[in-house]
Design a protein around this motif. Structure first.
Motif, PDB file in Angstrom:
ATOM      1  N   ILE A 145      -8.354   0.259   7.321  1.00  0.00           N
ATOM      2  CA  ILE A 145      -7.278   1.124   6.503  1.00  0.00           C
ATOM      3  C   ILE A 145      -7.467   2.661   6.899  1.00  0.00           C
ATOM      4  N   LYS A 146      -8.589   3.246   7.260  1.00  0.00           N
ATOM      5  CA  LYS A 146      -8.889   4.519   7.777  1.00  0.00           C
ATOM      6  C   LYS A 146      -7.796   5.078   8.973  1.00  0.00           C
ATOM      7  N   LYS A 147      -7.799   3.929   9.822  1.00  0.00           N
ATOM      8  CA  LYS A 147      -7.300   3.971  10.946  1.00  0.00           C
ATOM      9  C   LYS A 147      -5.616   4.002  10.660  1.00  0.00           C
ATOM     10  N   LEU A 148      -5.342   3.147   9.985  1.00  0.00           N
ATOM     11  CA  LEU A 148      -3.716   3.181   9.732  1.00  0.00           C
ATOM     12  C   LEU A 148      -3.508   4.251   8.964  1.00  0.00           C
ATOM     13  N   GLN A 149      -4.243   4.818   8.089  1.00  0.00           N
ATOM     14  CA  GLN A 149      -3.560   5.829   7.184  1.00  0.00           C
ATOM     15  C   GLN A 149      -3.596   6.876   7.946  1.00  0.00           C
ATOM     16  N   HIS A 150      -4.078   6.999   9.123  1.00  0.00           N
ATOM     17  CA  HIS A 150      -3.927   8.095  10.124  1.00  0.00           C
ATOM     18  C   HIS A 150      -2.368   8.215  10.633  1.00  0.00           C
ATOM     19  N   HIS A 151      -2.073   6.953  10.621  1.00  0.00           N
ATOM     20  CA  HIS A 151      -0.621   6.593  11.389  1.00  0.00           C
ATOM     21  C   HIS A 151       0.191   7.139  10.588  1.00  0.00           C
ATOM     22  N   LYS A 152       1.245   8.071  11.175  1.00  0.00           N
ATOM     23  CA  LYS A 152       2.251   8.703  10.304  1.00  0.00           C
ATOM     24  C   LYS A 152       3.353   7.809   9.799  1.00  0.00           C
ATOM     25  N   ASP A 153       3.536   6.578  10.437  1.00  0.00           N
ATOM     26  CA  ASP A 153       4.659   5.522   9.720  1.00  0.00           C
ATOM     27  C   ASP A 153       3.825   4.784   8.922  1.00  0.00           C
ATOM     28  N   PHE A 154       2.612   4.769   8.520  1.00  0.00           N
ATOM     29  CA  PHE A 154       2.091   3.628   7.800  1.00  0.00           C
ATOM     30  C   PHE A 154       2.499   3.420   6.421  1.00  0.00           C
ATOM     31  N   TYR A 155       2.973   4.503   5.420  1.00  0.00           N
ATOM     32  CA  TYR A 155       3.318   4.528   4.404  1.00  0.00           C
ATOM     33  C   TYR A 155       4.838   4.724   4.147  1.00  0.00           C
ATOM     34  N   ARG A 156       5.504   4.630   5.190  1.00  0.00           N
ATOM     35  CA  ARG A 156       7.095   4.738   5.243  1.00  0.00           C
ATOM     36  C   ARG A 156       7.664   3.550   5.347  1.00  0.00           C
ATOM     37  N   GLN A 157       6.693   2.357   5.634  1.00  0.00           N
ATOM     38  CA  GLN A 157       7.449   1.018   5.872  1.00  0.00           C
ATOM     39  C   GLN A 157       7.522   0.398   4.252  1.00  0.00           C
ATOM     40  N   VAL A 158       8.076   1.131   3.068  1.00  0.00           N
ATOM     41  CA  VAL A 158       7.973   0.318   1.943  1.00  0.00           C
ATOM     42  C   VAL A 158       9.396  -0.231   1.642  1.00  0.00           C
ATOM     43  N   PHE A 159      10.508   0.090   2.356  1.00  0.00           N
ATOM     44  CA  PHE A 159      11.608  -0.956   1.858  1.00  0.00           C
ATOM     45  C   PHE A 159      12.362  -1.245   3.049  1.00  0.00           C
ATOM     46  N   LEU A 193       0.928  -1.206  -0.146  1.00  0.00           N
ATOM     47  CA  LEU A 193       0.001   0.059   0.048  1.00  0.00           C
ATOM     48  C   LEU A 193       0.713   1.034  -0.042  1.00  0.00           C
ATOM     49  N   GLY A 194       1.881   1.062   0.844  1.00  0.00           N
ATOM     50  CA  GLY A 194       2.832   2.240   0.727  1.00  0.00           C
ATOM     51  C   GLY A 194       3.434   2.474  -0.510  1.00  0.00           C
ATOM     52  N   LEU A 195       3.700   1.435  -1.144  1.00  0.00           N
ATOM     53  CA  LEU A 195       4.508   1.416  -2.547  1.00  0.00           C
ATOM     54  C   LEU A 195       3.154   2.342  -3.650  1.00  0.00           C
ATOM     55  N   LEU A 196       2.216   1.760  -3.366  1.00  0.00           N
ATOM     56  CA  LEU A 196       1.214   2.160  -4.502  1.00  0.00           C
ATOM     57  C   LEU A 196       0.825   3.753  -3.979  1.00  0.00           C
ATOM     58  N   LYS A 197       1.129   4.251  -2.848  1.00  0.00           N
ATOM     59  CA  LYS A 197       0.634   5.662  -2.302  1.00  0.00           C
ATOM     60  C   LYS A 197       1.935   6.411  -3.131  1.00  0.00           C
ATOM     61  N   ILE A 198       3.325   5.854  -2.845  1.00  0.00           N
ATOM     62  CA  ILE A 198       4.538   6.559  -3.646  1.00  0.00           C
ATOM     63  C   ILE A 198       4.321   6.620  -5.206  1.00  0.00           C
ATOM     64  N   LEU A 199       3.788   5.501  -5.569  1.00  0.00           N
ATOM     65  CA  LEU A 199       3.299   5.560  -7.108  1.00  0.00           C
ATOM     66  C   LEU A 199       2.461   6.718  -7.568  1.00  0.00           C
ATOM     67  N   GLY A 200       1.657   7.181  -6.606  1.00  0.00           N
ATOM     68  CA  GLY A 200       0.805   8.198  -6.903  1.00  0.00           C
ATOM     69  C   GLY A 200      -0.816   7.886  -6.677  1.00  0.00           C
ATOM     70  N   MET A 201      -0.710   6.827  -6.286  1.00  0.00           N
ATOM     71  CA  MET A 201      -2.276   6.525  -6.021  1.00  0.00           C
ATOM     72  C   MET A 201      -3.054   7.171  -4.898  1.00  0.00           C
ATOM     73  N   THR A 202      -4.070   7.464  -5.106  1.00  0.00           N
ATOM     74  CA  THR A 202      -4.705   8.599  -3.928  1.00  0.00           C
ATOM     75  C   THR A 202      -5.138   7.530  -2.781  1.00  0.00           C
ATOM     76  N   GLU A 203      -5.271   8.111  -1.571  1.00  0.00           N
ATOM     77  CA  GLU A 203      -5.785   7.340  -0.411  1.00  0.00           C
ATOM     78  C   GLU A 203      -7.233   6.789  -0.465  1.00  0.00           C
ATOM     79  N   LYS A 204      -7.938   7.395  -1.156  1.00  0.00           N
ATOM     80  CA  LYS A 204      -9.248   7.017  -1.685  1.00  0.00           C
ATOM     81  C   LYS A 204      -9.245   5.734  -2.372  1.00  0.00           C
ATOM     82  N   ARG A 205      -8.329   5.718  -3.556  1.00  0.00           N
ATOM     83  CA  ARG A 205      -8.327   4.502  -4.193  1.00  0.00           C
ATOM     84  C   ARG A 205      -7.610   3.514  -3.458  1.00  0.00           C
TER      85      ARG A 205
END
Lengths: 197, 841
Positions: free
Chosen positions: B827-841, B749-761
């Motif tokens: 997913i909404k709860k996790l998205q609010h977590h600041k580290d959620f999308y950082r754990q890509v690598f 999910l983090g990767l998708l976000k980095i690739l430009g996918m919106t949180e909604k998607r």
């Protein structure tokens, strides 16, 4: 000559085929025992011991039956053409507190039916245990001699004479006779029946 | 060991939130088991107290003849410290303003019965909450008010004794259906029985000594006591030996509660297993690293073992805490639905059992997780992806867990067969769901090539993470299957016991109806608008031969009591009936029901249908030939059908039913059952019937049926409560499964976000994935659940109809949207977590 005729008559009587139907309840059926130990079978044994060569006994005892079923049961046995019918019903009526008038009426219908068959009838008297109260006991016990007198039929005054209330002669339920008890009953019934053969 | 423990603590410290979620999952799941177990114990207690109420004491020694002093002393010498009371009963005629009536007089010593008693019309329970009877007072069955016209305060005579009506009995707690009396009861004090002057030589009086102990007697003690009774006719009764219908029903339902507890626990295990398995990826690399650092295998094992023990222990402790805190609230919430008689208690053995189950369950569940980790290779240290693909759950590692579950199943269902069947079916469902998931993945791969947008991406992820999808589908499908099974069985038991329409049950059973009275009775009922439900002929007969072998045997004096009883049974007169229609609720299990009438002129053997258990008891099979004697006349019959009879339906029925045309001419009596009458109609019916047909025996089954059905309905409410609890557990597990799934996917999910996918998607993607999994699980689990219901209901409970309940469609229609909602929520709860999308690598 007279002596010869008497002997001839006796031999004829002893050799004739007699059919005796016992219509009753569990006391007749032999509740809890082999039917061969119930009093009708013992009566047969006594008759055979006395020299009667051919006696057929039909045990029409049904546990729990009351006088209400008496008439319909008689019709079932009509084709067997009994010479003597012993009615030993009424104990369950008394134990269940059925009004004595009803019991008397049922027995009356049975006797009337048997009179129409031209069959000899023996009515066995019953008595209720003391716990049923003096009034009911007296009314109940009175049914049997009254009917016997009215229809001029033979009466066994009390079927359980010498057996009722004697622990040694009854099963553990205190109501139904055991093998020894049935032998006593058989003698009581035999004493009336043998005169009719 | 210390190192292992410290390492385990470090693992927890590293992911405190996950640990908390895991123990919360266990706690919520085990809380279900905690409550269900407490339910079970409360019901066991309720059953026990009901049985004691029916019996009145822990032990009674009774006889119609004299109980020898020496035998009674020998029995008492073996008893623990006891309280003793005496009672006597006999039948007699009672005179009232309306006439003479047979009554059963029961004279009891003060303080008896020890348990239960009489609920009086004045609203008190006698003897526990009411003033004791004075010497001249009596308590009367309500029928006597109608039949004899006596009122409270009236004087009446029993023998020579004069008594006064103190009150009428509203409910006799000591009266069971199996022990109904043929006459109304009159309760008096034992001290005043002599005044009746009815107990004399020749009187038929039953005497009983009743005992109460601080605890119940063991089976071996009862056997010892039995040996001390030498005189025939003396009966020893204990609550266990009291074959009461209500107790049997409650025990029956109690076993089902055990099975429901097991289902709740299975659901917990599914969630826990999924959690452990999802953690296995990370542990695999950790284990490889430890090995690389030279740590011993045993130390690694204990490190993970301690970790899991801390998870299990934490969860269990939380369960205890929540259990204790919530118990009073659960009591307040649940008890109103269970009726005033039912008391939900707290039992200390409940937490002990829950701890034991949690520890053993957790240990056995840890083996398949730890074992593959111990086999980790050093390469996994450097590549977590390789590591995760190498985590294999070896099937033999599941043997201890399966054995544990089997032991649990047998223990909780009180049946080896039922336990084995349950485990077998769960494994079967798991195999089916796994195969279905694999099939789905193939189809998914096909669809993903043709679909577009989020659906395509969702499907791709599902097919890419095959193992995860399969585990998720099989876990969820099993949960859905169990969710459907619980209400299905509940409905099945209701159908088995109550039939489809409870309001159709009879109010009265009528016996000894003579042939000539049948028409008159039918006319009488029609005239007074009383419904007659069943009218059946009853012909007395005796079995003479079975397959040409003599049936009757004489009773020898050397027979034991049991042999004598069996022999009496064999010699006993049997009741026959006949008819062209199979009785309502009966089911032919072998052979076929009669198709035509018997013709005695052309056929020698008539057809006969025999009840299953009766056939088994007499050793009769389909095709066997039985010869009867009906008042001196022979009746020959061949067994053409074996029939299952629903004896709990409160309808008259027979073990042996002959083909029509066989017994019509035989002397017979009839028995009938009435329709269901209101209380007013019941009084009117009894009055008019007694007047018109004094020789017809009438038993009011309504009061007894009311009690039995009341208890069943109460139990049914308990089962609904149980089902709701199990469903809650199932939904908690469902939530956990989805939560774990989302956590596992955080890197993607983090990767998708980095690739430009919106949180909604991203949210939509996860929700669609979960809905797809839930949908598939509902289809597979739903079908499997219905299959399980069919097996348990039709095969095991011998129900003739498949139980249909709205739960079958309500559950899937909740599960699918709930899965979507929980995925959205997580997913909404996790998205609010600041580290959620950082754990890509």
């Amino acid at each position: 000559m007279m002596r010869f005729l008497l002997i001839l008559f006796l031999v004829q009587a002893l050799c004739a085929d007699s059919k005796i139907l016992f219509i009753g309840d569990s006391l007749t059926e032999g509740y809890g025992l082999d039917p061969e130990k119930a009093y009708p079978a013992v009566v047969k044994e006594l008759l055979l011991n006395e020299g009667y060569k051919s006696v057929t006994i039909i045990n029409g005892g049904v546990s729990g039956s009351t006088t209400s079923s008496g008439l319909s049961r008689l019709k079932w046995f009509q084709r067997s053409k009994p010479d003597i019918v012993v009615i030993a019903l009424g104990a369950n009526d008394g134990l269940r507190g059925i009004p004595v008038q009803k019991t008397e009426a049922n027995l009356k219908k049975m006797i009337q039916e048997l009179v129409s068959w031209d069959t000899k009838v023996v009515l066995c008297g019953m008595k209720m245990p003391p716990n049923y109260g003096m009034e009911y006991r007296n009314q109940f016990a009175e049914i049997f001699p009254t009917l016997a007198t009215e229809f001029e039929i033979d009466l066994v005054p009390f079927l359980l004479k010498g057996v009722g209330g004697v622990p040694d002669l009854n099963l553990s339920d205190g109501i139904h006779p055991n093998e020894k008890g049935y032998r006593v009953i058989a003698k009581t019934v035999y004493s009336v029946i043998y005169k009719l053969l | 060991m210390r190192l292992s423990f410290l390492y385990a603590c470090r693992l927890i410290k590293q992911s405190r939130k996950l640990y908390f979620i895991a123990i919360l999952n266990i706690a919520l799941g085990l809380l279900g088991l905690f409550v269900l177990q407490n339910f079970k114990f409360s019901i066991q207690d309720s059953v026990q107290s009901r049985v004691l109420s029916l019996m009145g004491s822990h032990l009674s020694v009774s006889s119609r003849s004299i109980i020898p002093e020496d035998e009674l002393s020998a029995v008492e010498a073996l008893l623990p410290e006891f309280d003793k009371r005496f009672s006597q009963s006999f039948y007699t005629m009672m005179q009232g303003p309306k006439g003479l009536r047979l009554v059963q007089v029961i004279a009891q010593e003060e303080g008896y019965p020890f348990f239960g008693g009489l609920e009086l019309r004045s609203g008190v329970l006698y003897p526990s909450n009411a003033r004791l009877l004075k010497q001249e007072e009596a308590l009367l069955s309500p029928e006597l008010q109608i039949q004899l016209g006596v009122q409270v305060g009236d004087e009446f005579e029993i023998g020579e004794g004069v008594y006064k009506v103190r009150d009428f009995i509203e409910k006799d707690l000591g009266q069971s259906f199996s022990a109904f009396s043929l006459a109304p009861k009159v309760y008096i004090t034992v001290q005043n029985i002599e005044a009746t002057e009815l107990i004399q030589t020749g009187s038929i009086v039953s005497k009983s000594y009743h005992y109460k102990f601080s605890q119940e007697l063991s089976t071996s003690k009862i056997k010892q006591l039995q040996k001390k009774i030498l005189s025939p006719g003396i009966r020893l009764s204990t609550p266990d030996r009291n074959g009461d219908q209500i107790s049997r029903l409650l025990n029956y339902l109690n076993d089902f509660l055990g099975l429901s507890s097991l289902m709740a626990f299975t659901l917990v295990c599914i969630g826990l297993h999924y959690y452990y398995k999802s953690q296995a990826d990370r542990w695999y690399s950790e284990a490889a690293l430890l090995k690389y650092l030279g740590i011993k295998k045993s130390q690694i094992f204990f490190a993970f073992f301690f970790f899991m023990a801390l998870v299990g222990g934490g969860g269990t402790l939380l369960t205890m805490l929540l259990g204790m805190l919530l118990s009073p609230f659960i009591q307040i919430l649940i008890v109103p639905y269970l009726g005033a008689d039912f008391q939900l208690n707290f039992y200390w053995k409940t937490p002990l059992i829950v701890v034991f189950i949690a520890v053993i369950g957790n240990v056995s569940l840890s083996i398949p997780v730890i074992y593959p980790i111990l086999k980790s290779r050093t390469a996994a240290v450097f590549n977590a992806k390789i590591a995760s693909s190498r985590v294999k759950m070896l099937s033999f590692c599941y043997i201890p867990f399966t054995a544990f579950m089997f032991a649990m199943a047998v223990g909780l269902s009180n049946s080896f067969l039922l336990g084995a069947l349950f485990i077998g079916l769960v494994i079967g469902v798991l195999i089916i769901t796994t195969l279905s998931a694999i099939l789905f993945l193939y189809l998914g791969a096909f669809i993903s090539n043709r679909a577009g947008g989020s659906a395509k991406l969702s499907m791709r992820y599902l097919t890419h993470y095959k193992a995860s999808t399969i585990t998720m589908v099989s876990s969820l499908a099993l949960s859905v299957g169990l969710m459907i099974l619980i209400p299905g069985i509940q409905k099945s038991i209701e159908l088995e016991i109550m039939g489809e329409d409870v309001s159709n049950r009879s109010s009265f059973f009528l016996f000894d109806i003579q042939e000539e009275e049948v028409q008159a009775l039918e006319d009488f009922c029609e005239l007074h608008s009383f419904g007659l439900a069943t009218v059946l002929p009853m012909v007395r007969s005796r079995i003479l031969k079975i397959n040409s072998n003599d049936f009757n045997r004489s009773i020898n004096s050397g027979f034991t009591r049991e042999e004598e009883f069996r022999q009496r049974f064999r010699n006993r007169v049997v009741n026959l009936s006949y008819g062209s229609q199979i009785p309502e609720g009966d089911k032919v299990t072998e052979g076929k029901w009669f198709e035509d009438r018997y013709n005695w002129e052309t056929e020698e053997w008539a057809e006969i249908s025999i009840e299953t258990r009766y056939a088994k008891r007499l050793g009769i099979e389909l095709g066997d030939r039985v010869e009867f004697e009906v008042l001196g006349m022979p009746v020959k019959a061949e067994v053409t059908s074996i029939r299952q009879v629903n004896w709990t339906r409160f309808n008259p029925n027979f073990f042996l039913i002959l083909q029509p045309g066989t017994l019509e001419m035989a002397p017979k009596t009839w028995l009938a059952s009435s329709s269901h009458f209101s209380e007013k109609e019941q009084i009117r019916f009894q009055e008019l019937l007694f007047e018109r047909f004094p020789t017809i025996s009438v038993v009011n089954v309504d009061q007894i049926a009311e009690r039995v059905f009341g208890i069943i309905q109460q139990m049914s409410s308990a089962l609904i409560g149980m089902s709701v609890m199990s469903l809650l557990v199932a939904f908690i597990v469902l939530g956990t499964l989805i939560y774990q799934k989302v956590l596992m996917r955080r890197n993607d999910l983090g990767l998708l976000k980095i690739l430009g996918m919106t949180e909604k998607r991203v949210t939509l993607l996860i929700v669609m994935e979960c809905i797809a999994i839930a949908f598939l699980s509902c289809i597979v689990g739903g079908i499997s659940g219905l299959g399980l219901v069919s097996i348990f209901s039709i095969q095991l409970l011998s129900n003739s109809i498949f139980p249909i309940t709205s739960a079958y469609w309500i559950i899937p229609s909740i599960v699918v949207p709930f899965s979507g909602w929980i995925a959205y929520f997580v997913i909404k709860k996790l998205q609010h977590h600041k580290d959620f999308y950082r754990q890509v690598f």
